[in-house]
Design a protein around this motif. Structure first.
Motif, mmCIF file in Angstrom:
data_model
loop_
_atom_site.group_PDB
_atom_site.id
_atom_site.type_symbol
_atom_site.label_atom_id
_atom_site.label_comp_id
_atom_site.label_asym_id
_atom_site.label_seq_id
_atom_site.Cartn_x
_atom_site.Cartn_y
_atom_site.Cartn_z
ATOM 1 N N VAL A 284 50.442 53.570 87.883
ATOM 2 C CA VAL A 284 48.982 53.483 87.974
ATOM 3 C C VAL A 284 48.291 54.268 86.863
ATOM 4 C CG1 VAL A 284 49.030 53.100 90.453
ATOM 5 C CG2 VAL A 284 48.934 55.434 89.570
ATOM 6 N N ALA A 285 48.987 55.245 86.267
ATOM 7 C CA ALA A 285 48.427 56.044 85.184
ATOM 8 C C ALA A 285 49.571 56.693 84.419
ATOM 9 C CB ALA A 285 47.477 57.110 85.730
ATOM 10 N N ASP A 286 49.269 57.097 83.195
ATOM 11 C CA ASP A 286 50.291 57.767 82.391
ATOM 12 C C ASP A 286 50.450 59.221 82.819
ATOM 13 O OD1 ASP A 286 50.736 55.448 80.950
ATOM 14 O OD2 ASP A 286 49.260 55.956 79.415
ATOM 15 N N TYR A 287 49.336 59.955 82.848
ATOM 16 C CA TYR A 287 49.373 61.345 83.269
ATOM 17 C C TYR A 287 47.951 61.814 83.555
ATOM 18 C CZ TYR A 287 47.594 62.864 78.707
ATOM 19 O OH TYR A 287 46.815 63.055 77.615
ATOM 20 N N ALA A 288 47.833 62.969 84.218
ATOM 21 C CA ALA A 288 46.533 63.577 84.509
ATOM 22 C C ALA A 288 46.613 65.064 84.202
ATOM 23 C CB ALA A 288 46.147 63.358 85.970
ATOM 24 N N LEU A 289 45.519 65.609 83.676
ATOM 25 C CA LEU A 289 45.442 67.028 83.337
ATOM 26 C C LEU A 289 44.088 67.570 83.761
ATOM 27 C CD1 LEU A 289 46.480 69.604 81.779
ATOM 28 C CD2 LEU A 289 45.294 68.660 79.776
ATOM 29 N N ASP A 290 44.104 68.692 84.450
ATOM 30 C CA ASP A 290 42.881 69.402 84.833
ATOM 31 C C ASP A 290 43.131 70.878 84.545
ATOM 32 O OD1 ASP A 290 40.531 70.330 85.850
ATOM 33 O OD2 ASP A 290 40.868 69.690 87.914
ATOM 34 N N ASP A 312 39.547 67.807 81.323
ATOM 35 C CA ASP A 312 39.855 66.915 82.440
ATOM 36 C C ASP A 312 40.252 65.566 81.855
ATOM 37 O OD1 ASP A 312 40.199 65.887 84.921
ATOM 38 O OD2 ASP A 312 38.104 65.957 85.521
ATOM 39 N N ILE A 313 41.524 65.158 82.068
ATOM 40 C CA ILE A 313 42.035 63.910 81.508
ATOM 41 C C ILE A 313 42.739 63.115 82.598
ATOM 42 C CG2 ILE A 313 43.644 62.850 79.860
ATOM 43 C CD1 ILE A 313 43.351 65.264 78.094
ATOM 44 N N VAL A 314 42.444 61.832 82.682
ATOM 45 C CA VAL A 314 43.240 60.873 83.435
ATOM 46 C C VAL A 314 43.488 59.715 82.479
ATOM 47 C CG1 VAL A 314 43.403 59.371 85.430
ATOM 48 C CG2 VAL A 314 42.199 61.550 85.628
ATOM 49 N N SER A 315 44.733 59.529 82.069
ATOM 50 C CA SER A 315 45.057 58.576 81.018
ATOM 51 C C SER A 315 45.903 57.431 81.551
ATOM 52 C CB SER A 315 45.824 59.286 79.887
ATOM 53 O OG SER A 315 46.208 58.383 78.882
ATOM 54 N N GLY A 316 45.575 56.211 81.077
ATOM 55 C CA GLY A 316 46.406 55.051 81.370
ATOM 56 C C GLY A 316 46.074 54.317 82.644
ATOM 57 N N THR A 317 44.887 54.507 83.223
ATOM 58 C CA THR A 317 44.516 53.790 84.443
ATOM 59 C C THR A 317 44.018 52.386 84.103
ATOM 60 O OG1 THR A 317 42.229 54.569 84.430
ATOM 61 C CG2 THR A 317 43.859 55.962 85.508
ATOM 62 N N ASN A 318 43.993 51.542 85.097
ATOM 63 C CA ASN A 318 43.553 50.164 84.888
ATOM 64 C C ASN A 318 42.056 50.056 84.651
ATOM 65 O OD1 ASN A 318 46.207 49.291 85.318
ATOM 66 N ND2 ASN A 318 45.892 49.123 87.543
ATOM 67 N N ASP A 319 41.297 51.038 85.118
ATOM 68 C CA ASP A 319 39.840 50.965 85.021
ATOM 69 C C ASP A 319 39.283 51.921 83.970
ATOM 70 O OD1 ASP A 319 38.595 49.315 87.549
ATOM 71 O OD2 ASP A 319 40.558 50.161 87.991
ATOM 72 N N GLY A 320 40.068 52.239 82.969
ATOM 73 C CA GLY A 320 39.563 53.079 81.889
ATOM 74 C C GLY A 320 40.002 54.524 82.035
ATOM 75 N N ASP A 321 40.105 55.193 80.909
ATOM 76 C CA ASP A 321 40.540 56.580 80.893
ATOM 77 C C ASP A 321 39.366 57.528 81.106
ATOM 78 O OD1 ASP A 321 43.004 55.562 80.326
ATOM 79 O OD2 ASP A 321 42.951 56.052 78.187
#
Length: 335
Positions: A284-290, A312-321
């Motif tokens: 569902v996503a590549d990785y997340a960082l907070d 704050d990063i959420v990368s690789g989701t279907n609805d945009g990073d």
């Protein structure tokens, strides 16, 4: 044979109040209080007449204390002394119940109170607020408020965090989010603990509107003393995402949390960083960082100035990073 100076110091020590630490300076002055910590060339003495006083270690002749103190002569090993006794100028005697041991003050790297695994309730925390008003070609209002507190009783430790961020440019809100996080640690021994945590984030601007996370896993406390603390926790998390278009995603992820702070310059400056990086077990996503990192400068025993950066990063989701970076300079209070 003891010099006259040492005899004077011993007589002065005999007349000092019980349970009061005493520091003699090379210029002949004598200060009483409670030794808090020695690090970075500064000896911090807590007094009822001047608060915390940071003394230059090179100006100290000798000292006395009835406290149990950890004396470190290098970065790794340390010796716990049941008391410190004054000696000739430039030295101090460690009393351990056996044969006294006299060492050079110049050989000491750190002095701090040894911290027991099981202790009564302790509670500490801080609130940092950053406000930025800019009136120019582009008017900007920026608000950032962070709260963090820890409480420990025996083998249990509670950590609660919350933050709020809002930014407005030319009457248009460009950032508006808040989050909360709670963690409960159960210590298995001096270093190892098991953590359970729950977190929630709400964003009114980004496509990723809501994030819910619960997790559990082992952790390791590298150190926790007067000079700071450092811990890592490896977690298995269950996360739920809700997007602005109504779509939802639920998945499991592996995460690594860190929490680090270190006091410098006689506990007047604090370096800190904390956060979590996670990798979903599904695609569902590549990785997340907070994460956050910054500095605090203590103006008084309870007030400080702070400089902080948040990512704050959420990368690789279907609805945009999601990729946000915030910087703040503000005022804080601690206890």
């Amino acid at each position: 044979m003891l010099s006259k100076t040492v005899l004077c110091l011993a007589m002065a020590g005999a007349s000092a109040p019980l349970l009061a630490d005493t520091v003699w300076l090379k210029n002949g002055d004598r200060l009483t209080g409670t030794i808090r910590v020695f690090d970075g060339g500064k000896l911090v003495l807590a007094t009822d007449y001047g608060g915390n006083i940071a003394l230059d270690w090179k100006k100290v002749a000798t000292l006395e204390s009835d406290q149990h103190l950890l004396i470190k002569q290098d970065d790794v090993t340390g010796e716990e002394a049941k008391a410190l006794k004054p000696a000739e100028p430039g030295k101090v005697t460690l009393a351990n119940g056996g044969a006294p041991k006299t060492i050079e003050l110049a050989s000491i790297e750190q002095i701090m109170k040894p911290k027991p695994l099981v202790e009564d309730l302790t509670w500490k925390g801080n609130i940092d607020a950053g406000l930025d008003y800019k009136r120019a070609d582009t008017d900007t209002d920026d608000y950032d408020v962070d709260f963090k507190t820890k409480a420990r009783h025996g083998r249990w430790r509670h950590t609660a965090e919350a933050d709020y961020n809002r930014e407005k440019q030319e009457q248009e809100v460009t950032t508006d989010n808040w989050s909360t996080d709670y963690a409960l640690d159960r210590f298995l021994d001096e270093h190892w603990f098991w953590q359970g945590r729950a977190g929630y984030k709400r964003d009114k601007i980004e496509d990723l509107e809501r994030q819910r996370t619960v997790g559990t896993g082992p952790g390791y406390q590298f150190w926790d003393n007067e000079l700071g603390a450092f811990s890592l926790a490896g977690l298995v998390n269950r996360s739920d995402y809700e997007y602005a278009n109504g779509e939802k995603e639920s998945f499991y992820a592996l995460g690594m949390k860190w929490d680090y702070n270190r006091y410098l310059v006689g506990k007047t400056v604090e370096l800190f960083t904390s956060g979590e990086v996670g990798k979903p077990l599904e695609g569902v996503a590549d990785y997340a960082l907070d994460a956050e990192a910054g500095l605090r400068y203590k103006v008084t025993d309870w007030a400080s100035l702070n400089l902080k950066a948040e990512k704050d990063i959420v990368s690789g989701t279907n609805d945009g990073d999601l990729d946000e970076t915030r910087y703040s300079l503000g005022f804080g209070v601690g206890w």
